[in-house]
Design an enzyme around this catalytic site. Structure first.
Site, PDB file in Angstrom:
ATOM      1  N   LYS A  13       0.829  -1.219   0.000  1.00 61.92           N
ATOM      2  CA  LYS A  13       0.000   0.000   0.000  1.00 61.92           C
ATOM      3  C   LYS A  13       0.863   1.270   0.000  1.00 61.92           C
ATOM      4  O   LYS A  13       0.612   2.193  -0.754  1.00 61.92           O
ATOM      5  CB  LYS A  13      -0.927   0.051   1.233  1.00 61.92           C
ATOM      6  N   ARG A  88      -9.222   1.308   9.224  1.00 59.64           N
ATOM      7  CA  ARG A  88      -8.770  -0.061   9.476  1.00 59.64           C
ATOM      8  C   ARG A  88      -9.788  -0.841  10.296  1.00 59.64           C
ATOM      9  O   ARG A  88      -9.547  -2.005  10.597  1.00 59.64           O
ATOM     10  CB  ARG A  88      -7.448  -0.029  10.233  1.00 59.64           C
ATOM     11  N   ARG A 127      12.172  -6.903   5.214  1.00 54.56           N
ATOM     12  CA  ARG A 127      12.120  -5.475   4.877  1.00 54.56           C
ATOM     13  C   ARG A 127      13.145  -4.687   5.684  1.00 54.56           C
ATOM     14  O   ARG A 127      13.352  -4.936   6.861  1.00 54.56           O
ATOM     15  CB  ARG A 127      10.704  -4.958   5.171  1.00 54.56           C
ATOM     16  N   ARG A 159      12.002  -2.151  11.097  1.00 51.68           N
ATOM     17  CA  ARG A 159      10.907  -1.564  11.879  1.00 51.68           C
ATOM     18  C   ARG A 159      10.610  -2.473  13.076  1.00 51.68           C
ATOM     19  O   ARG A 159      10.585  -3.698  12.921  1.00 51.68           O
ATOM     20  CB  ARG A 159       9.653  -1.474  11.000  1.00 51.68           C
ATOM     21  N   ARG A 170      -0.038  -8.739  13.620  1.00 48.65           N
ATOM     22  CA  ARG A 170      -0.615  -7.716  12.729  1.00 48.65           C
ATOM     23  C   ARG A 170      -1.554  -8.368  11.711  1.00 48.65           C
ATOM     24  O   ARG A 170      -2.591  -7.813  11.364  1.00 48.65           O
ATOM     25  CB  ARG A 170       0.504  -6.951  11.999  1.00 48.65           C
TER      26      ARG A 170
HETATM   27  P1  AMP Z   1       1.261   0.850   8.845  1.00 44.58           P
HETATM   28  O1  AMP Z   1       2.483   1.643   8.638  1.00 44.58           O
HETATM   29  O2  AMP Z   1       0.082   1.336   8.054  1.00 44.58           O
HETATM   30  O3  AMP Z   1       1.489  -0.632   8.711  1.00 44.58           O
HETATM   31  O4  AMP Z   1       0.824   1.076  10.380  1.00 44.58           O
HETATM   32  C1  AMP Z   1       1.682   0.689  11.448  1.00 44.58           C
HETATM   33  C2  AMP Z   1       0.868   0.529  12.712  1.00 44.58           C
HETATM   34  O5  AMP Z   1       0.260   1.784  13.065  1.00 44.58           O
HETATM   35  C3  AMP Z   1      -0.296  -0.450  12.626  1.00 44.58           C
HETATM   36  O6  AMP Z   1       0.117  -1.791  12.805  1.00 44.58           O
HETATM   37  C4  AMP Z   1      -1.183   0.057  13.765  1.00 44.58           C
HETATM   38  O7  AMP Z   1      -0.672  -0.337  15.028  1.00 44.58           O
HETATM   39  C5  AMP Z   1      -1.009   1.567  13.644  1.00 44.58           C
HETATM   40  N1  AMP Z   1      -2.050   2.128  12.737  1.00 44.58           N
HETATM   41  C6  AMP Z   1      -1.870   2.637  11.493  1.00 44.58           C
HETATM   42  N2  AMP Z   1      -3.034   3.025  10.959  1.00 44.58           N
HETATM   43  C7  AMP Z   1      -3.990   2.734  11.890  1.00 44.58           C
HETATM   44  C8  AMP Z   1      -5.400   2.861  11.916  1.00 44.58           C
HETATM   45  N3  AMP Z   1      -6.086   3.354  10.881  1.00 44.58           N
HETATM   46  N4  AMP Z   1      -6.042   2.461  13.047  1.00 44.58           N
HETATM   47  C9  AMP Z   1      -5.383   1.976  14.100  1.00 44.58           C
HETATM   48  N5  AMP Z   1      -4.046   1.803  14.127  1.00 44.58           N
HETATM   49  C10 AMP Z   1      -3.342   2.175  13.032  1.00 44.58           C
END
Ligand code: AMP
Length: 214
Positions: A13, A88, A127, A159, A170
């Protein structure tokens, strides 16, 4: 144009959002990036978000919706946006619909990128990130010198939430809380499905073609 990118962690994404943002000239809004910026800045929100992120859980809906609302108030979002990683959960989607209605705006497309869990585990565990925003993979897209960014020469890092146990958590979170959104947007007639296991440029082309046909 207002677009949502949906899909499991590691579906690509963020990569697709960056290209679409540059091509369509609309901002790329990643809630994950906003949280990570707060963590780096040591803010209270960052501290709170970190406890959820490191456990592979979602940050609470009210906190997440508030940060999106204030980001959408910024001027650069007027022509549109690419939402990466939000909503989400179903409650987030409902609150997002309400928020957009208040602004008199609508989502035009929901891009759903699908990839099997085993491919995701392989992708995320290999990654490597650079603080400049570039992403590498130890096998599929390695840097020229191991552990060093090709462009800025900084050391690459993993990360915290890309550790195998956290990746599995996740994915569980995704299947339980996020995947119901596929049905939610399908029913609204907004969903477009893409196979995220294809090469990045192929998926980008397919997405851009489908947006042009709108
Ligand atoms: P991402 O970089 O999009 O994979 O997001 C990393 C982490 O941030 C996720 O695993 C969640 O813990 C948190 N996060 C990101 N977007 C959301 C969301 N819309 N709602 C809740 N937690 C989020």
């Amino acid at each position: 144009m207002r677009i949502i990118l949906l899909g499991p962690p590691g579906a690509g994404k963020g990569t697709q959002a960056a290209v679409l943002s540059a091509t369509l000239k609309i901002p790329h809004i990643s809630t994950g990036d906003i949280f990570r910026a707060h963590i780096k800045g040591g803010t209270d929100l960052g501290l709170l978000a970190k406890s959820y992120i490191d456990a592979g859980k979602l940050v609470p809906d009210d906190v997440t919706v508030d940060i999106v609302a204030s980001r959408l108030n910024e001027k650069d979002c007027e022509p549109g946006f690419i939402m990466d990683g939000f909503p989400r959960t179903i409650p987030q989607a409902l609150m997002f619909d309400e928020m957009l209605e208040k602004f008199g705006r609508k989502i035009e497309a929901v891009i759903n990128i699908t990839v099997d869990d085993d491919v995701i585990i392989n992708r995320l565990s290999g990654r490597r990130m650079c603080s400049c925003g570039r992403t590498y993979h130890i096998k599929n897209n390695p840097p020229k010198v191991e552990g060093i960014c090709d462009v800025c020469n900084n050391s690459l890092y993993i990360r915290d939430d890309d550790k195998e146990e956290t990746i599995k958590e996740r994915l569980k979170t995704y299947h339980q809380q996020t995947s119901p959104l596929v049905d939610y947007y399908q029913k609204k007639g907004l969903l477009k499905n893409f196979d995220g296991s294809k090469p990045i440029e192929v998926t980008t082309r397919e997405i851009l073609d489908s947006l042009q046909n709108k």
